[in-house]
Design an enzyme around this catalytic site. Sequence first.
Site, PDB file in Angstrom:
ATOM      1  N   HIS A 183      63.999  20.260  13.327  1.00  0.00           N
ATOM      2  CA  HIS A 183      64.535  19.013  12.786  1.00  0.00           C
ATOM      3  C   HIS A 183      64.684  17.951  13.879  1.00  0.00           C
ATOM      4  O   HIS A 183      65.333  16.950  13.666  1.00  0.00           O
ATOM      5  CB  HIS A 183      65.902  19.238  12.147  1.00  0.00           C
ATOM      6  CG  HIS A 183      65.850  19.934  10.814  1.00  0.00           C
ATOM      7  ND1 HIS A 183      65.501  21.253  10.668  1.00  0.00           N
ATOM      8  CD2 HIS A 183      66.113  19.497   9.560  1.00  0.00           C
ATOM      9  CE1 HIS A 183      65.572  21.589   9.393  1.00  0.00           C
ATOM     10  NE2 HIS A 183      65.940  20.540   8.692  1.00  0.00           N
ATOM     11  N   GLU A 220      53.916  19.808   1.915  1.00  0.00           N
ATOM     12  CA  GLU A 220      53.551  18.766   2.880  1.00  0.00           C
ATOM     13  C   GLU A 220      52.046  18.487   2.887  1.00  0.00           C
ATOM     14  O   GLU A 220      51.623  17.339   3.037  1.00  0.00           O
ATOM     15  CB  GLU A 220      54.018  19.148   4.287  1.00  0.00           C
ATOM     16  CG  GLU A 220      55.493  18.880   4.548  1.00  0.00           C
ATOM     17  CD  GLU A 220      56.420  19.892   3.898  1.00  0.00           C
ATOM     18  OE1 GLU A 220      55.923  20.955   3.432  1.00  0.00           O
ATOM     19  OE2 GLU A 220      57.634  19.639   3.834  1.00  0.00           O
TER      20      GLU A 220
HETATM   21  C1  LIG Z   1      58.137  22.851   5.381  1.00  0.00           C
HETATM   22  C2  LIG Z   1      59.492  22.318   5.066  1.00  0.00           C
HETATM   23  N1  LIG Z   1      59.602  21.187   4.345  1.00  0.00           N
HETATM   24  C3  LIG Z   1      60.818  20.687   4.050  1.00  0.00           C
HETATM   25  C4  LIG Z   1      61.947  21.312   4.488  1.00  0.00           C
HETATM   26  C5  LIG Z   1      63.317  20.743   4.154  1.00  0.00           C
HETATM   27  N2  LIG Z   1      63.970  21.679   3.227  1.00  0.00           N
HETATM   28  C6  LIG Z   1      64.840  22.592   3.669  1.00  0.00           C
HETATM   29  S1  LIG Z   1      65.289  23.647   2.476  1.00  0.00           S
HETATM   30  C7  LIG Z   1      64.352  22.867   1.313  1.00  0.00           C
HETATM   31  C8  LIG Z   1      64.315  23.392  -0.082  1.00  0.00           C
HETATM   32  C9  LIG Z   1      64.006  24.852  -0.099  1.00  0.00           C
HETATM   33  O1  LIG Z   1      63.965  25.303  -1.396  1.00  0.00           O
HETATM   34  P1  LIG Z   1      63.657  26.800  -1.760  1.00  0.00           P
HETATM   35  O2  LIG Z   1      62.403  27.243  -1.077  1.00  0.00           O
HETATM   36  O3  LIG Z   1      63.685  26.904  -3.230  1.00  0.00           O
HETATM   37  O4  LIG Z   1      64.838  27.629  -1.091  1.00  0.00           O
HETATM   38  P2  LIG Z   1      66.412  27.584  -1.367  1.00  0.00           P
HETATM   39  O5  LIG Z   1      67.001  26.809  -0.221  1.00  0.00           O
HETATM   40  O6  LIG Z   1      66.668  26.959  -2.677  1.00  0.00           O
HETATM   41  O7  LIG Z   1      66.822  28.992  -1.299  1.00  0.00           O
HETATM   42  C10 LIG Z   1      63.684  21.780   1.881  1.00  0.00           C
HETATM   43  C11 LIG Z   1      62.796  20.863   1.157  1.00  0.00           C
HETATM   44  C12 LIG Z   1      61.792  22.497   5.258  1.00  0.00           C
HETATM   45  N3  LIG Z   1      62.847  23.163   5.753  1.00  0.00           N
HETATM   46  N4  LIG Z   1      60.561  22.975   5.519  1.00  0.00           N
END
Ligand SMILES: Cc1ncc(C[n+]2csc(CCOP(=O)(O)OP(=O)(O)O)c2C)c(N)n1
Lengths: 321, 389
Positions: A128, A59
Amino acid sequence: MQATIVQAVNDALHTEMERDDRVVVFGEDVAESGGVFRATDELLEEFGSKRVVDTPLSEIAIVGGAAGMAMYGYRPVAEIQFSGFLPPAFDQLVTNASRIRWRTRGELSAPMVVRMPYGAGVRALEHHSESLEGAYGHIPGLQVVVPSTPADTKGLLTAAIRDPDPVLFMEPKRIYRSIREEIPEGEHEVPIGEAAIRSEGEDVTVVAWGAMMPPTLEAVEHGSVDAEVIDLRSISPMDTETVVESVKKTGRCVVVHEGPRTLGVGSEIVARINDEALMYLESPVERVTGFDTPVPLLSMEDFYFPHPPRILDGIEAALSD
Amino acid sequence: MSDRESDIRVPPATGDDGGGEVRYLSQSDLSVPTHQIVAPDGSYDAEAIPDLDDGELLDLYRWMVTDRVFSRRMVNIQRRGELGTFGSTRGQEASIIGSAFTLRPEDWLYVGRAWTPMFMRGASMTDMILFWRGIEEGQEAFAKHNSQIAISIGSHLPLVAGIAWGMHLDDADAVATAYLGDGATSTGAAHEGINLAGSLGLPALFFCQNNGYAISMPYGKQSGANTIAQKALAYGIDAIRVDGQDVLAVYDAVQSARERVKDGEPVFVESVTYRLDAHTTSDDPTRYREDEEVEHWEAHDPIERYREFLKSEGLWSEIDHDAIVEEIDAEFDEALAAANEMEERAVSEMFAHLYDELPPELARQLAEFEELLERRPEMYDYIEQRPKG
Ligand SMILES: Cc1ncc(C[n+]2csc(CCOP(=O)(O)OP(=O)(O)O)c2C)c(N)n1
């Protein structure tokens, strides 16, 4: 064309990207998957991977990067996936985006848009659901816009993209798909900083915006009150004149917002009415707002934001004195 | 004065003066091995098996199956409208269980995509269902076991560094653990948290599951770095890269890391795994990945790989797989029934736990709201049908 709010976002992006090849759209999951709400659907196919970019989960880089790109001459439209994830980038809004023009004494500016869905009521997880337009509206140099109808969404987003200064564009995700109306084909601009009068009335002025518009209009209908309903549309700059003129006519006012009450946008509206129309008031200005608590997790979130009976209650309180 | 001057002539970090030409340091200068004990075909080096007794080896299997069954059941009840959303962990069982199996109750754990570790620490399936139904009791229960789920991605890393800092000051015999995803390593918070741990030498263990995607973003677009493990070096902490489909290798790596961390040297572990299901129940992965890729990883199922190992060790005969699944299904049924029993909660809950004491303005807002609910029962018509609980 009939469109929902989220389709209007998409339409505005298509139209503006076509018109101006300096418009670049980026954010998490916006390209390949078309955005988690499909707001950027089909943009990648149409405009290619240089202008529609999936960014890392960053972000700070998204918002700060948009500011830098804008200073250089592009017109970035960045998406923050949910407004609850803007806070890490708050620093970039405060420290950079909002101050480029001021800091460079007008030599440079940051004509950028940060779009994001905001608000409660979609049964999502923590972070959210918040409505922090008050906090963002507090940042000098940043414009904060909150549409509530599909046509306005297209018009205001278009204006935001063309605006020479940074705009935070907050999309009411709870009503992303619940309202469908005719939106103008092609280019359509609605000026930032002008409120809209949604219904005219004599007895009380009700000011709301974004996701609070449908319940406010419903409350007014239910109560068969002769209310003048104002859709503020932009938090900063704020259209004081429309509000004040209306209050001078009705003598009463209710402000409805979803965000927490303390130091919320409602407080500012009350202050402006005090400054310019105090003597016209026949009763204290009522505020119907979210509580000064985090938005509860999804099982309780429906208790949090103002529903029509609560809004009507506020209107009746304003009328009763 | 001359002392300072000599300080300013910064010596080369390694004592190699580099000579008179510009030389680039590049990722390819570093070989990054991936720790593995059981190969995909089930073969293994008997010498490398970690020191676990038969009961523990069987437990690893049981927990992996728990993880899988729990994901399946949660996705099912989500589809029936009984949850808001849910993120399945199918495919990541070896990575999740192998790592969590090393932790002790006194360790703290902030998880990213991993739920069963909370069960392993004493939280119940009921608590987890409540959490995904957006009921605060779920979170409260996790906290009792020094566990939390981080929703704002990456936000927990500085927090975990801080917990570790406290442990460091206390000379505690424990570690603070952050689970995170590959996406999380792109956040500013992650960099600052890991850097703090590195600079102060804090007992923090960063366990990163590189499951290939952050929603639609493949790791290859998340970062220009070949591996996540190598990034740790820039923070002055050591890293391990491990095959996340090999439960024994993950256990071995994290067990070893935990020992080091306990001694005040933070460690970063990259566990290479794959998310077989959608990111959450609201995601459609067919928009951004090919079926063939998913099929490839399905053919590298971590549970099946471990099963081959158990067979070779003569332990498979001690396992009645169907009975385990049945037991876990029964446990889930019970948990769901308990979650469904949750009584209607009072609106005062919204105002609780924000401060130690309810400030006057909040008390006023609560009282006003309670009075309104009583006076205008039609409010409840607008408080839509909520998920059960
Ligand atoms: C700071 C933030 N930005 C965006 C989101 C929306 N979001 C939720 S999960 C996700 C992807 C997470 O990917 P990763 O860190 O690889 O974890 P995974 O869910 O694949 O285990 C996003 C973009 C969030 N929860 N927090």
